[in-house]
Design a protein around this motif. Structure first.
Motif, short mmCIF file in Angstrom:
data_model
loop_
_atom_site.label_atom_id
_atom_site.label_comp_id
_atom_site.label_asym_id
_atom_site.label_seq_id
_atom_site.Cartn_x
_atom_site.Cartn_y
_atom_site.Cartn_z
N PRO A 263 -38.09 46.79 28.96
CA PRO A 263 -36.62 46.74 29.50
C PRO A 263 -36.59 47.08 30.85
CG PRO A 263 -36.30 47.80 27.15
CD PRO A 263 -38.01 47.53 27.67
N LEU A 264 -37.16 48.30 31.22
CA LEU A 264 -36.85 48.67 32.68
C LEU A 264 -37.91 47.81 33.82
CD1 LEU A 264 -36.73 52.63 32.32
CD2 LEU A 264 -34.88 50.92 32.89
N LEU A 265 -38.96 47.63 33.10
CA LEU A 265 -39.90 46.54 34.07
C LEU A 265 -39.26 45.58 34.29
CD1 LEU A 265 -42.53 46.11 35.91
CD2 LEU A 265 -43.40 45.48 33.66
N CYS A 266 -38.51 44.77 33.22
CA CYS A 266 -37.95 43.48 33.24
C CYS A 266 -37.00 43.53 34.29
CB CYS A 266 -37.49 43.17 31.81
SG CYS A 266 -36.97 41.41 31.66
N GLY A 267 -36.17 44.72 34.07
CA GLY A 267 -35.28 44.71 35.30
C GLY A 267 -35.68 44.80 36.58
N LEU A 268 -36.69 45.63 36.92
CA LEU A 268 -37.32 45.63 38.20
C LEU A 268 -38.00 44.42 38.64
CD1 LEU A 268 -38.52 47.36 40.42
CD2 LEU A 268 -40.72 47.60 39.20
N LEU A 269 -38.41 43.60 37.76
CA LEU A 269 -38.99 42.44 38.26
C LEU A 269 -37.84 41.43 38.76
CD1 LEU A 269 -41.88 41.83 35.77
CD2 LEU A 269 -42.08 42.67 38.07
N TRP A 270 -36.78 41.42 37.91
CA TRP A 270 -35.64 40.53 38.17
C TRP A 270 -35.22 40.98 39.38
CZ3 TRP A 270 -33.02 39.91 32.61
CH2 TRP A 270 -33.72 39.25 31.70
N LEU A 271 -34.78 42.36 39.69
CA LEU A 271 -34.69 42.72 41.07
C LEU A 271 -35.54 42.59 42.06
CD1 LEU A 271 -32.47 44.76 42.31
CD2 LEU A 271 -34.05 46.63 42.05
N VAL A 272 -36.69 42.34 41.88
CA VAL A 272 -37.59 41.80 43.15
C VAL A 272 -37.52 40.33 43.17
CG1 VAL A 272 -40.18 41.34 43.55
CG2 VAL A 272 -39.72 43.32 42.52
N ALA A 273 -37.16 39.45 42.08
CA ALA A 273 -36.72 38.25 42.20
C ALA A 273 -35.62 37.96 43.21
CB ALA A 273 -36.63 37.68 40.94
N TRP A 274 -34.52 38.86 42.90
CA TRP A 274 -33.20 38.76 43.39
C TRP A 274 -33.29 38.98 45.08
CZ3 TRP A 274 -28.87 36.26 42.75
CH2 TRP A 274 -27.65 36.62 43.65
N ARG A 275 -33.99 40.29 45.25
CA ARG A 275 -33.88 40.85 46.57
C ARG A 275 -34.96 40.36 47.37
NH1 ARG A 275 -32.81 47.14 45.97
NH2 ARG A 275 -33.72 46.97 48.17
N GLY A 276 -36.13 40.05 46.66
CA GLY A 276 -37.65 40.44 47.58
C GLY A 276 -37.50 39.14 48.70
#
Length: 627
Positions: A263-276
């Protein structure tokens, strides 16, 4: 002086952090490689792996379901290591072991050495990538192709030269030889480039187009196969297997991703996709990783509401996740120490759980504990005991008797176990649904079973839905006539059950009414029901063509009591095609005294005795005896 001291202290801290994460990565990489070797050596062959092995025994540029690379790698494995599951998987394990190093290299180059080793650890711990290579499947070389292309494009965004263009060409060619789905990876990568000004400039460079041309050429064997076979592969991959209409089951695809990624890595990856893609201070290559991964995963999530829901697809976003992993440490650094520790802990638990599932599938004792669970790994199980039974049956049949499989799954798995890639296969909806019919027909291995020599027919009742089972049996009667009493091979309390029929040489179906294996159902008790010392067992059972003589109740595989069979219970509304002469008297009941049976988990089963002298064990169900 104070500034110099602070700078020196900061440099020391960075060096120490780099050293610590490098050691973590190396230890984890070596441990994961050793564990995967052990698990892969014990894990039974998955049905798709068996078919890729079968394809590898007939080397070709392309096949009905895939380009050629996966089959070539299986052939390489068994040629080097012999007819063993570990040998077949070794090339895939080796490729999977390379991928984390590319993630380390990319992240270190653009985000710093500490970030590089952290990205490598993320790659090793994420269940989707951490278990990669355990199975000989096309996702392994496709993942390597994806990281090669990512690495090459990132370098090309900084400097266009021949070496980087050649790396891109190699990655594109490797992907084209891996899977049809790599077309999507290419498309998403191009979309990410178009979102960057530097990417649009890059696409005007002739050296990049030369690399893309090499990638296009690599698709020619697959296109040629389709041109020669009425586009059977393209139709299956792009049309037949997908409904291409909106369905809410796509929500399940989204919900399962946090479990597959943690779960937390999934959230981190989606955050990268959104902000990166718009992170301040990030260079074009850095933004490219975020954009490529973000566009890829977003499109796959969207397509999940329109595409195939029958076959496993949770691994489809892996190439996009690998791109996002490269940039993930840069945003992870902004998390609090508590959340970072929680992320590492949940990832470690996720990987242990994923590895544990595969280890369970390779352990008969652990596997039986899931026999009545939806997570039971049926497509891994039962092939070795089945092969032993097939050898015994063939030894008792006339010399020259041949083997006939009820579906491609049985044909491929038995083929690997027996070292025979030429086992004939009957037409089956499974062959169609998995895109294997065209390939089997090209090999001349599919037909209606007519033979000038005796045959041993092997079928698995679970290869079709229960409500379609009688129709399948009647289809067998159309090909062979009345079926003889089968030998039953029951594994894990009957969760995996095979029926073996000795058939005479046939030039036409034998005359007579359709005689089929028995079909039964237990109405009470329900599966997993808690029961006491007195237990009533009720249900129904029938056997088309001849009927049943008796129904015997089993407990833990041992006969316990003969049921009262022949009660009036009309099931023809559900089974209108049934021709059992005893309808409607096909109900049974038994009053069991379990007072002498130890409390705990037990398995209730049936033994069905036909009027033709046949005897079949039905699948068992779990009950809990408590006092």
């Amino acid at each position: 002086m104070g500034s110099s001291l602070n700078g020196s202290t900061g440099s020391v801290a960075v060096v120490e952090a780099e050293s610590w994460w490098r050691k973590c990565f190396l230890l984890l990489w070596a441990s994961a490689a050793a564990i995967k070797l052990l698990v892969a050596s014990q894990l039974p062959l998955f049905v798709d792996e068996a078919f890729y092995w079968q394809e590898g025994q007939r080397l070709a540029p392309a096949y009905s379901d895939l380009p050629g690379l996966t089959a070539w790698l299986t052939r390489l494995g068994v040629e080097l290591g012999g007819q063993h599951v570990l040998a077949l998987r070794l090339p895939f394990l080796a490729i999977a072991a390379i991928i984390p190093w590319f993630v380390v290299r990319m992240s270190a180059r653009w985000f710093g050495e500490v970030a590089g080793w952290q990205a490598g650890v993320l790659c090793l711990l994420m269940p989707l990538s951490g278990t990669l290579g355990l199975l000989a499947v096309p996702d392994v070389p496709m993942a390597l192709a994806a990281v090669l292309c990512l690495h090459a494009v990132a370098r090309l965004l900084r400097q266009v030269n021949a070496f980087n263009a050649v790396e891109l060409a190699f990655g594109l060619a490797l992907g084209a030889l891996s899977h049809y789905r790599f077309l999507g990876v290419i498309g998403m990568g191009l979309m990410a480039l178009l979102l960057l000004p530097q990417g649009r400039r890059l696409l005007r460079d002739s050296r990049v187009w030369m690399a893309l041309s090499v990638g296009v050429v690599a698709w020619l064997p697959l296109l040629a196969w389709n041109a020669d076979n009425h586009d059977a592969g393209l139709r299956f991959q792009l049309l037949d297997r997908h409904p291409w209409r909106f369905h809410l089951e796509g929500l399940f695809f989204l919900l399962i991703q946090p479990l597959m990624v943690t779960p937390l890595l999934c959230g981190l990856l989606w955050l990268v996709a959104w902000r990166g893609g718009r992170e301040p201070g990030w260079s074009a290559p850095m933004r490219y990783f975020a954009l490529a991964g973000g566009v890829s995963t977003a499109m796959i999530f969207t397509l999940g509401f329109f595409t195939d829901i029958e076959r496993i697809s949770f691994h489809w976003p892996l190439p996009g996740y690998l791109a996002l992993l490269v940039a993930a440490p840069a945003l992870l650094a902004g998390w609090s120490p508590r959340w970072r520790r929680l992320l590492w802990a949940t990832m470690a638990m996720g990987l242990v759980a994923a590895m544990g599932y595969y280890a369970m599938a390779g352990s008969p004792g652990l596997r039986q504990s899931l026999a009545d669970n939806k997570f039971y790994p049926r497509n891994f199980i039962g092939w070795e005991p089945l092969a032993v039974a097939v050898r015994d049956e063939l030894a008792q049949m006339p010399e020259g008797s041949r083997l006939l499989a009820g579906s491609f799954k049985i044909g491929a798995e038995l083929g690997f176990q027996l070292g025979d890639p030429d086992i004939a296969v009957l037409p089956h909806a499974l062959n169609d649904r998995h895109g294997r019919t065209a390939q089997l027909a090209l090999w001349g291995l599919i037909g209606d079973g007519r033979s000038e020599v005796p045959q041993l027919l092997v079928v698995n009742p679970a290869d079709q839905r229960f409500r379609d089972l009688l129709a399948r049996y009647h289809q067998l009667c159309e090909w062979f006539g009345p079926l003889p009493g089968p030998t039953t091979v029951s594994i894990d309390h009957g969760r995996q059950r095979f029926l073996l029929f000795r058939l005479p040489a046939l030039s036409a179906p034998q005359p007579g009414p359709c005689v089929t294996p028995a079909i039964a159902w237990v109405d009470t008790p329900l599966p997993r029901q808690v029961v006491g010392d007195r237990l009533e067992v009720t249900g129904w059972a029938f056997k088309d063509g001849v009927g049943l003589r008796s129904v015997e109740v089993l407990l833990d595989g041992q006969p316990l009591q003969l049921a009262d069979y022949g009660r009036a219970l009309d099931v023809r509304a559900v089974w209108p095609a049934s021709n059992d002469p005893q309808h409607p008297h096909v109900g049974f009941a038994a009053q069991l005294d379990l007072s002498a049976v130890p409390a705990g988990t037990h398995w209730l089963g049936l033994r069905l005795h036909g009027n033709d002298g046949s005897s079949e064990d039905w699948a068992q169900q779990r009950i809990e005896l408590r006092r």
